[in-house]
Design a protein around this motif. Sequence first.
Motif, PDB file in Angstrom:
ATOM      1  N   THR A 152       0.732  -1.345   0.080  1.00 36.49           N
ATOM      2  CA  THR A 152       0.122  -0.063  -0.029  1.00 36.49           C
ATOM      3  C   THR A 152       0.952   1.379  -0.013  1.00 36.49           C
ATOM      4  OG1 THR A 152      -1.629  -1.161   1.256  1.00 36.49           O
ATOM      5  CG2 THR A 152      -1.929   1.172   1.149  1.00 36.49           C
TER       6      THR A 152
ATOM      7  N   CYS B 124     -12.719  -9.471   3.658  1.00 35.94           N
ATOM      8  CA  CYS B 124     -13.716  -8.972   2.642  1.00 35.94           C
ATOM      9  C   CYS B 124     -15.221  -9.211   2.489  1.00 35.94           C
ATOM     10  CB  CYS B 124     -13.259  -9.860   1.117  1.00 35.94           C
ATOM     11  SG  CYS B 124     -13.392 -11.463   1.135  1.00 35.94           S
ATOM     12  N   THR B 129     -16.518  -3.987   3.530  1.00 36.67           N
ATOM     13  CA  THR B 129     -15.380  -3.318   2.488  1.00 36.67           C
ATOM     14  C   THR B 129     -16.186  -2.047   2.191  1.00 36.67           C
ATOM     15  OG1 THR B 129     -14.969  -5.743   1.863  1.00 36.67           O
ATOM     16  CG2 THR B 129     -14.182  -3.974   0.515  1.00 36.67           C
ATOM     17  N   LYS B 139      -9.085   3.307  -4.106  1.00 40.06           N
ATOM     18  CA  LYS B 139      -7.696   2.926  -4.227  1.00 40.06           C
ATOM     19  C   LYS B 139      -7.064   2.070  -3.149  1.00 40.06           C
ATOM     20  CE  LYS B 139      -3.164   4.598  -5.778  1.00 40.06           C
ATOM     21  NZ  LYS B 139      -2.208   5.642  -5.667  1.00 40.06           N
ATOM     22  N   ALA B 142      -8.990  -1.252  -2.603  1.00 41.80           N
ATOM     23  CA  ALA B 142      -8.760  -2.027  -3.907  1.00 41.80           C
ATOM     24  C   ALA B 142      -7.379  -2.888  -3.767  1.00 41.80           C
ATOM     25  CB  ALA B 142      -8.852  -1.446  -5.248  1.00 41.80           C
ATOM     26  N   ILE B 143      -6.239  -2.093  -3.345  1.00 39.76           N
ATOM     27  CA  ILE B 143      -4.855  -2.452  -3.018  1.00 39.76           C
ATOM     28  C   ILE B 143      -4.836  -3.650  -2.013  1.00 39.76           C
ATOM     29  CG2 ILE B 143      -2.652  -1.950  -2.206  1.00 39.76           C
ATOM     30  CD1 ILE B 143      -2.986   0.787  -3.461  1.00 39.76           C
ATOM     31  N   LEU B 145      -7.335  -5.120  -0.853  1.00 39.20           N
ATOM     32  CA  LEU B 145      -8.081  -6.725  -1.322  1.00 39.20           C
ATOM     33  C   LEU B 145      -7.333  -7.444  -2.299  1.00 39.20           C
ATOM     34  CD1 LEU B 145     -11.910  -5.949  -1.632  1.00 39.20           C
ATOM     35  CD2 LEU B 145     -10.788  -7.309   0.003  1.00 39.20           C
ATOM     36  N   LEU B 146      -6.780  -6.909  -3.201  1.00 37.38           N
ATOM     37  CA  LEU B 146      -5.805  -7.350  -4.153  1.00 37.38           C
ATOM     38  C   LEU B 146      -4.578  -7.980  -3.807  1.00 37.38           C
ATOM     39  CD1 LEU B 146      -6.616  -5.102  -7.430  1.00 37.38           C
ATOM     40  CD2 LEU B 146      -7.456  -7.240  -6.983  1.00 37.38           C
ATOM     41  N   VAL B 147      -4.122  -7.469  -2.708  1.00 36.54           N
ATOM     42  CA  VAL B 147      -2.807  -7.993  -2.112  1.00 36.54           C
ATOM     43  C   VAL B 147      -3.181  -9.048  -1.097  1.00 36.54           C
ATOM     44  CG1 VAL B 147      -0.717  -7.519  -0.983  1.00 36.54           C
ATOM     45  CG2 VAL B 147      -1.479  -5.943  -2.464  1.00 36.54           C
ATOM     46  N   PRO B 150      -5.073 -12.968  -2.339  1.00 36.68           N
ATOM     47  CA  PRO B 150      -4.215 -13.991  -3.167  1.00 36.68           C
ATOM     48  C   PRO B 150      -3.290 -14.616  -1.932  1.00 36.68           C
ATOM     49  CG  PRO B 150      -4.191 -12.072  -4.390  1.00 36.68           C
ATOM     50  CD  PRO B 150      -5.013 -11.710  -3.151  1.00 36.68           C
TER      51      PRO B 150
END
Lengths: 160, 174
Positions: A152, B124, B129, B139, B142-143, B145-147, B150
């Motif tokens: 982040t 999530c 969220t 932003k 999103a970062i 969740l996307l990091v 996975p």
Amino acid sequence: MYFLYIVTAFALLLSFVASRKKTLKAIKIAVKKFVNILPAFLTMLILVSVALFFVPDKVISNYLGSNNKFFGMIFASFFGSITLMPGFIAFPLCGILLKKGVPYMVLSAFTTTLMMVGILTYPIEKEYFGRKVTVIRNVISLFIALIVALITGFFFGEVF
Amino acid sequence: MKQNSIIKIVGISAYIVFILFSFINGFEPGKRIGENFITFSKGMLGVLPCAFILIGLFEVWVKRETVEKHFGEEAGIKRYVWAVLLAGTTVGGLYVAFPVAYSLYNKGAKLSFIFAYIGASAICRVPMTIFEASFMGIKFTAIRLLVSLPLVIISSILLGDYLEKRNYKIMKGK
């Protein structure tokens, strides 16, 4: 919240129409499971009430706003791990801190550990999954939270 | 175990006495702790009865084969999609996810599924969220969740496989 009540009532009704016997059995299971886990919940609530007294929002704000980003991140993940806060308190708090200039990566470390690492939920988690799994899961979660915070920070241009 | 429960009962009783004493004598710190306790109890008691009724219905109605098919060995990668979807609709927080995960495990869900579900329900849940994004920006969310998602799934697979190889069985309270 209301959504949960509606879903539960609807599911109960549907189940009751389909089979009264099974529905009664389900309620019995629910009560039994609830009563069994109640002492662990009580322990957690006591820990939460004491922890929040010693670590109120103000203290957290002070430490998160520390000058060094990386120290801020470490403090943030520490506080996130040892406290438990519902989202409707945590996110507005972070929103305020953000406006005060606290870096995104520090807030990310705080919110992610708050969500994933549960030292205060330990009594409950241990009750279901045992000590070993609980410890491993929480340690992994702490590392994930730190990675998330660093990435982040990278995307918001705070690391370099 | 017996000694442990005695310590617990003594601890809980001492806490109750302390809170009552604080309210009667106007001891501020004790009162604040008591108020914290009440605030959090209210929040959880609103969610828990529903959660446990749904768990009860799940145990009575859902067949073991169904759980095994979608969340177990034969489901393959798809089970992680299920884990995330199920987690997204979980209410409350980890304290609800634990009993749900435990019931799923007993009906034949794989360990890796259980860990993915618990991890995902921490990060999530849909209402949380949305709330987060409204305060921190899309932003940021999103970062995160996307990091994290996975990483949660990968670590769940590794941990689940590791424990299964060692024939680890989850036993309540051990």
